[in-house]
Design a protein around this motif. Structure first.
Motif, PDB file in Angstrom:
ATOM      1  N   SER A  88      59.410  10.572  58.936  1.00  0.00           N
ATOM      2  CA  SER A  88      59.424   9.806  57.683  1.00  0.00           C
ATOM      3  C   SER A  88      60.534   8.764  57.639  1.00  0.00           C
ATOM      4  CB  SER A  88      59.611  10.762  56.497  1.00  0.00           C
ATOM      5  OG  SER A  88      58.595  11.721  56.466  1.00  0.00           O
ATOM      6  N   GLU A  89      61.346   8.673  58.684  1.00  0.00           N
ATOM      7  CA  GLU A  89      62.509   7.777  58.670  1.00  0.00           C
ATOM      8  C   GLU A  89      62.138   6.313  58.455  1.00  0.00           C
ATOM      9  OE1 GLU A  89      64.548   8.411  62.376  1.00  0.00           O
ATOM     10  OE2 GLU A  89      65.600  10.188  61.620  1.00  0.00           O
ATOM     11  N   HIS A  90      61.097   5.854  59.118  1.00  0.00           N
ATOM     12  CA  HIS A  90      60.742   4.435  59.021  1.00  0.00           C
ATOM     13  C   HIS A  90      60.261   4.128  57.601  1.00  0.00           C
ATOM     14  CE1 HIS A  90      58.843   0.587  59.796  1.00  0.00           C
ATOM     15  NE2 HIS A  90      59.553   0.550  60.919  1.00  0.00           N
ATOM     16  N   PRO A  91      60.749   3.056  56.990  1.00  0.00           N
ATOM     17  CA  PRO A  91      60.399   2.772  55.590  1.00  0.00           C
ATOM     18  C   PRO A  91      58.922   2.490  55.337  1.00  0.00           C
ATOM     19  CG  PRO A  91      61.734   0.998  56.537  1.00  0.00           C
ATOM     20  CD  PRO A  91      61.702   2.098  57.540  1.00  0.00           C
ATOM     21  N   SER A  92      58.158   2.146  56.369  1.00  0.00           N
ATOM     22  CA  SER A  92      56.739   1.864  56.142  1.00  0.00           C
ATOM     23  C   SER A  92      55.868   3.120  56.151  1.00  0.00           C
ATOM     24  CB  SER A  92      56.213   0.856  57.176  1.00  0.00           C
ATOM     25  OG  SER A  92      56.187   1.430  58.452  1.00  0.00           O
ATOM     26  N   VAL A  93      56.421   4.261  56.508  1.00  0.00           N
ATOM     27  CA  VAL A  93      55.642   5.501  56.523  1.00  0.00           C
ATOM     28  C   VAL A  93      55.345   5.921  55.086  1.00  0.00           C
ATOM     29  CG1 VAL A  93      55.672   7.967  57.117  1.00  0.00           C
ATOM     30  CG2 VAL A  93      56.528   6.273  58.754  1.00  0.00           C
ATOM     31  N   THR A  94      54.062   6.109  54.786  1.00  0.00           N
ATOM     32  CA  THR A  94      53.666   6.521  53.435  1.00  0.00           C
ATOM     33  C   THR A  94      53.375   8.021  53.360  1.00  0.00           C
ATOM     34  OG1 THR A  94      51.357   5.946  53.912  1.00  0.00           O
ATOM     35  CG2 THR A  94      52.726   4.252  52.859  1.00  0.00           C
ATOM     36  N   LEU A  95      53.045   8.618  54.490  1.00  0.00           N
ATOM     37  CA  LEU A  95      52.771  10.052  54.537  1.00  0.00           C
ATOM     38  C   LEU A  95      53.079  10.556  55.945  1.00  0.00           C
ATOM     39  CD1 LEU A  95      51.423  12.722  53.396  1.00  0.00           C
ATOM     40  CD2 LEU A  95      49.302  11.858  54.373  1.00  0.00           C
ATOM     41  N   ALA A  96      53.774  11.667  56.019  1.00  0.00           N
ATOM     42  CA  ALA A  96      54.005  12.346  57.303  1.00  0.00           C
ATOM     43  C   ALA A  96      53.673  13.812  57.108  1.00  0.00           C
ATOM     44  CB  ALA A  96      55.445  12.184  57.763  1.00  0.00           C
ATOM     45  N   LYS A  97      52.756  14.325  57.930  1.00  0.00           N
ATOM     46  CA  LYS A  97      52.381  15.738  57.916  1.00  0.00           C
ATOM     47  C   LYS A  97      52.720  16.324  59.277  1.00  0.00           C
ATOM     48  CE  LYS A  97      48.163  15.609  55.114  1.00  0.00           C
ATOM     49  NZ  LYS A  97      46.722  15.923  55.180  1.00  0.00           N
ATOM     50  N   VAL A  98      53.331  17.496  59.256  1.00  0.00           N
ATOM     51  CA  VAL A  98      53.706  18.160  60.505  1.00  0.00           C
ATOM     52  C   VAL A  98      53.285  19.616  60.422  1.00  0.00           C
ATOM     53  CG1 VAL A  98      55.628  18.874  61.986  1.00  0.00           C
ATOM     54  CG2 VAL A  98      55.638  16.604  60.929  1.00  0.00           C
ATOM     55  N   THR A  99      52.643  20.093  61.487  1.00  0.00           N
ATOM     56  CA  THR A  99      52.336  21.512  61.653  1.00  0.00           C
ATOM     57  C   THR A  99      52.946  21.939  62.977  1.00  0.00           C
ATOM     58  OG1 THR A  99      50.257  21.340  60.447  1.00  0.00           O
ATOM     59  CG2 THR A  99      50.512  23.251  61.892  1.00  0.00           C
ATOM     60  N   ILE A 100      53.705  23.023  62.929  1.00  0.00           N
ATOM     61  CA  ILE A 100      54.266  23.565  64.163  1.00  0.00           C
ATOM     62  C   ILE A 100      53.781  24.994  64.327  1.00  0.00           C
ATOM     63  CG2 ILE A 100      56.347  24.148  65.471  1.00  0.00           C
ATOM     64  CD1 ILE A 100      57.769  21.832  64.126  1.00  0.00           C
ATOM     65  N   ASP A 101      53.204  25.237  65.497  1.00  0.00           N
ATOM     66  CA  ASP A 101      52.725  26.567  65.867  1.00  0.00           C
ATOM     67  C   ASP A 101      53.762  27.242  66.751  1.00  0.00           C
ATOM     68  OD1 ASP A 101      49.534  27.099  65.419  1.00  0.00           O
ATOM     69  OD2 ASP A 101      50.018  24.964  65.494  1.00  0.00           O
ATOM     70  N   LYS A 102      53.907  28.532  66.528  1.00  0.00           N
ATOM     71  CA  LYS A 102      54.757  29.374  67.368  1.00  0.00           C
ATOM     72  C   LYS A 102      53.804  30.378  68.034  1.00  0.00           C
ATOM     73  CE  LYS A 102      58.864  32.210  66.818  1.00  0.00           C
ATOM     74  NZ  LYS A 102      59.792  32.816  65.866  1.00  0.00           N
ATOM     75  N   PRO A 103      53.310  30.007  69.241  1.00  0.00           N
ATOM     76  CA  PRO A 103      52.339  30.882  69.905  1.00  0.00           C
ATOM     77  C   PRO A 103      52.927  32.272  70.180  1.00  0.00           C
ATOM     78  CG  PRO A 103      52.434  28.747  70.980  1.00  0.00           C
ATOM     79  CD  PRO A 103      53.577  28.804  70.005  1.00  0.00           C
ATOM     80  N   HIS A 104      52.090  33.258  70.049  1.00  0.00           N
ATOM     81  CA  HIS A 104      52.438  34.648  70.380  1.00  0.00           C
ATOM     82  C   HIS A 104      53.570  35.226  69.521  1.00  0.00           C
ATOM     83  CE1 HIS A 104      49.881  33.616  73.682  1.00  0.00           C
ATOM     84  NE2 HIS A 104      50.737  32.735  74.122  1.00  0.00           N
ATOM     85  N   ALA A 105      53.770  34.659  68.326  1.00  0.00           N
ATOM     86  CA  ALA A 105      54.810  35.173  67.437  1.00  0.00           C
ATOM     87  C   ALA A 105      54.427  36.540  66.857  1.00  0.00           C
ATOM     88  CB  ALA A 105      55.077  34.191  66.298  1.00  0.00           C
ATOM     89  N   LEU A 106      53.128  36.764  66.726  1.00  0.00           N
ATOM     90  CA  LEU A 106      52.624  38.055  66.260  1.00  0.00           C
ATOM     91  C   LEU A 106      51.760  38.673  67.343  1.00  0.00           C
ATOM     92  CD1 LEU A 106      51.583  37.162  62.610  1.00  0.00           C
ATOM     93  CD2 LEU A 106      53.584  38.469  63.343  1.00  0.00           C
ATOM     94  N   ARG A 107      51.852  39.961  67.472  1.00  0.00           N
ATOM     95  CA  ARG A 107      51.197  40.677  68.558  1.00  0.00           C
ATOM     96  C   ARG A 107      49.690  40.439  68.643  1.00  0.00           C
ATOM     97  NH1 ARG A 107      51.459  47.169  69.422  1.00  0.00           N
ATOM     98  NH2 ARG A 107      50.270  47.213  71.345  1.00  0.00           N
ATOM     99  N   PHE A 108      48.998  40.435  67.523  1.00  0.00           N
ATOM    100  CA  PHE A 108      47.540  40.334  67.556  1.00  0.00           C
ATOM    101  C   PHE A 108      47.016  38.971  67.100  1.00  0.00           C
ATOM    102  CE2 PHE A 108      48.353  44.935  67.050  1.00  0.00           C
ATOM    103  CZ  PHE A 108      47.814  45.353  68.260  1.00  0.00           C
TER     104      PHE A 108
END
Length: 120
Positions: A88-108
């Motif tokens: 979102s740093e750049h002033p022209s950005v109107t929307l920033a969406k981020v999804t981060i996955d942590k694979p294998h964080a849960l056993r099943f």
């Protein structure tokens, strides 16, 4: 001409970082998978075909990579919030969406993920 909303998607950026608060998580880097969506008005770049008039996703990606790989995070929330802030740093950005996955964080489960967005 009306404002044209461009959408940049950075898909499945695979990095390693220290993430978590359990002792083993603090000692060993883990994989994370990052998905980013950035919206910005691209009218000028449509007409000029000039790199200076576009949002440079390579610059953003390099900042994300450096921050994630050099960082240590207790919570996924902190990591995602930091990446959203970078996107979102750049002033022209109107929307920033981020999804981060942590694979294998849960056993099943294949993964645990967290998503945040910032609108301007």
């Amino acid at each position: 001409m009306p404002l044209s909303n461009a959408v940049i998607n950075i898909t499945n950026l695979r990095l390693r970082t220290f993430i978590g608060f359990n002792p083993e998580e603090r000692e060993k880097q883990q994989d994370v998978v990052i998905n980013i969506e950035i919206h910005y008005p691209a009218d000028k770049s449509f007409y000029t075909d000039n790199v200076a008039d576009a949002l440079n996703y390579k610059v953003i990606t390099k900042k994300v990579i450096q921050h994630v790989e050099e960082g240590r995070f207790l919570l996924l929330e902190k990591l995602v919030a930091d990446v959203v802030a970078i996107c979102s740093e750049h002033p022209s950005v109107t929307l920033a969406k981020v999804t981060i996955d942590k694979p294998h964080a849960l056993r099943f489960a294949d993964s645990v993920s967290l998503s945040l967005e910032h609108r301007r």
